[in-house]
Write an enzyme that holds these catalytic residues in place. Sequence first.
Site, mmCIF file in Angstrom:
data_model
loop_
_atom_site.group_PDB
_atom_site.id
_atom_site.type_symbol
_atom_site.label_atom_id
_atom_site.label_comp_id
_atom_site.label_asym_id
_atom_site.label_seq_id
_atom_site.Cartn_x
_atom_site.Cartn_y
_atom_site.Cartn_z
ATOM 1 N N GLY A 10 0.587 -1.421 -0.232
ATOM 2 C CA GLY A 10 -0.127 0.177 0.168
ATOM 3 C C GLY A 10 0.734 1.051 -0.007
ATOM 4 O O GLY A 10 2.173 1.251 0.621
ATOM 5 N N GLN A 11 0.120 2.146 0.558
ATOM 6 C CA GLN A 11 0.556 4.090 -0.355
ATOM 7 C C GLN A 11 1.407 3.894 0.957
ATOM 8 O O GLN A 11 3.033 3.854 0.046
ATOM 9 C CB GLN A 11 -0.037 5.277 -0.662
ATOM 10 C CG GLN A 11 -0.610 5.358 -1.544
ATOM 11 C CD GLN A 11 -1.526 6.321 -1.766
ATOM 12 O OE1 GLN A 11 -1.120 6.973 -1.603
ATOM 13 N NE2 GLN A 11 -3.246 6.549 -1.046
ATOM 14 N N ASP A 36 -1.472 -13.743 6.219
ATOM 15 C CA ASP A 36 -3.237 -12.968 6.447
ATOM 16 C C ASP A 36 -3.183 -12.780 7.518
ATOM 17 O O ASP A 36 -3.663 -13.164 8.951
ATOM 18 C CB ASP A 36 -4.265 -14.153 5.871
ATOM 19 C CG ASP A 36 -6.101 -13.826 5.991
ATOM 20 O OD1 ASP A 36 -5.867 -12.767 6.321
ATOM 21 O OD2 ASP A 36 -6.083 -14.279 5.214
ATOM 22 N N LEU A 37 -3.468 -11.554 7.183
ATOM 23 C CA LEU A 37 -3.709 -11.048 8.882
ATOM 24 C C LEU A 37 -4.663 -10.748 9.344
ATOM 25 O O LEU A 37 -4.603 -11.153 11.084
ATOM 26 C CB LEU A 37 -3.033 -9.136 8.649
ATOM 27 C CG LEU A 37 -4.658 -8.376 8.710
ATOM 28 C CD1 LEU A 37 -4.138 -6.958 9.170
ATOM 29 C CD2 LEU A 37 -4.678 -7.884 7.262
ATOM 30 N N THR A 62 -9.739 -0.610 2.311
ATOM 31 C CA THR A 62 -9.597 1.406 2.110
ATOM 32 C C THR A 62 -11.280 1.998 0.828
ATOM 33 O O THR A 62 -11.123 3.480 1.232
ATOM 34 C CB THR A 62 -8.663 1.935 1.105
ATOM 35 O OG1 THR A 62 -7.758 1.308 1.011
ATOM 36 C CG2 THR A 62 -7.342 1.916 2.570
ATOM 37 N N ASP A 102 -9.783 9.806 9.597
ATOM 38 C CA ASP A 102 -10.110 10.804 9.809
ATOM 39 C C ASP A 102 -12.294 10.150 9.791
ATOM 40 O O ASP A 102 -12.271 11.027 10.108
ATOM 41 C CB ASP A 102 -10.095 12.327 8.884
ATOM 42 C CG ASP A 102 -10.239 11.536 7.844
ATOM 43 O OD1 ASP A 102 -9.307 10.698 6.915
ATOM 44 O OD2 ASP A 102 -10.910 12.412 6.668
ATOM 45 N N TYR A 125 -16.636 2.326 6.506
ATOM 46 C CA TYR A 125 -14.914 2.146 6.429
ATOM 47 C C TYR A 125 -14.695 2.857 7.559
ATOM 48 O O TYR A 125 -14.373 1.939 8.352
ATOM 49 C CB TYR A 125 -14.292 3.235 5.150
ATOM 50 C CG TYR A 125 -13.484 3.595 5.490
ATOM 51 C CD1 TYR A 125 -12.289 2.800 5.593
ATOM 52 C CD2 TYR A 125 -13.023 4.962 5.667
ATOM 53 C CE1 TYR A 125 -11.129 2.895 5.536
ATOM 54 C CE2 TYR A 125 -11.821 5.376 6.197
ATOM 55 C CZ TYR A 125 -10.787 3.948 6.009
ATOM 56 O OH TYR A 125 -9.289 4.744 6.174
ATOM 57 N N LYS A 129 -13.155 0.896 10.627
ATOM 58 C CA LYS A 129 -11.614 1.954 11.257
ATOM 59 C C LYS A 129 -11.813 2.237 12.868
ATOM 60 O O LYS A 129 -10.377 1.360 13.387
ATOM 61 C CB LYS A 129 -10.901 2.868 10.457
ATOM 62 C CG LYS A 129 -10.926 2.843 8.942
ATOM 63 C CD LYS A 129 -9.356 1.593 8.686
ATOM 64 C CE LYS A 129 -8.471 2.257 9.593
ATOM 65 N NZ LYS A 129 -7.495 1.314 9.542
#
Length: 298
Positions: A10-11, A36-37, A62, A102, A125, A129
């Site tokens: 990922g980023q 695999d988490l 995401t 956020d 989402y 999170k």
Amino acid sequence: MDILVTGGAGQVGLELQRLAWPEGVRLHAPDRATFDLTDPGSVAALFASRSFAAVINPAAYTAVDKAQGEVAAAFLVNAQGPALLAEASARAGIPLVQVSTDYVFDGTKADPYVETDPVGPLGVYGASKLAGELAVRSGNPRSVVLRTAWVVSARRANFLKTMLRLAAERPALRVVDDQRGCPTSAADIARALETITLRLIEDRDAPTGLYHFVNAGEASWCGLARAVLARSAARGGPHVPVEAIATADYPTPARRPANSRLATAKIRRDFAITPRPWQDAIHDIVDELVPATPLPGA
């Protein structure tokens, strides 16, 4: 010493691997094919295979809009995964640094959000999170949850790269102007994670808990798009006019917070991390993606 990094493709995961870590620090960033988490057996096997000094978890589901119809999948990655990592890292006696968002806030506050503000996700989402945050904080007392926002980089899919691509394909763009936030470089997030993680490893009394990290300043999505394309234009890259529109003119399955601004005073105080202006960060990313075109006669 080894540090486990999830979501290495990922980023933020990619930027963590590009950093110049101190000598002796090795990042272990297994791919999805080998780790695999969300699977207890996979997590247990990895922790049994080697000793880690810390865990950094930027892995996440995401797809904000897609999550509205894939509740179980979002919670599996964003809540169960962090819960398993918290349990395993606590058992190993090592710190865990979790990346959050956020989107745990509803966006109705007039000022930037601080860590003690009430949460209220608007969609699946954000709720998933938030569940991950709670799992980490309750599962490992030596943990830091780092909330960030509006992540962009020169790698993977993100808003900045989308604007550059669309500017090369269309005569003009229409972008939402009534949502405000803090554009943030994935590379800067990675550097913040490095500082926090090394501190937690070296000092058992290091601060823990919730922290916010975003680049300094604020913008709307429209303002960010215009800044990106202005920098691109200065380098001879794609640029088109950007029309400001309202959120109501661009309906999406998931509601977005109107205010995604995060205050960073706490991370400055506890970790001496001072975010740079988002404009500087954006310029670095655009400069990497858009090679400068020499002026005629140069």
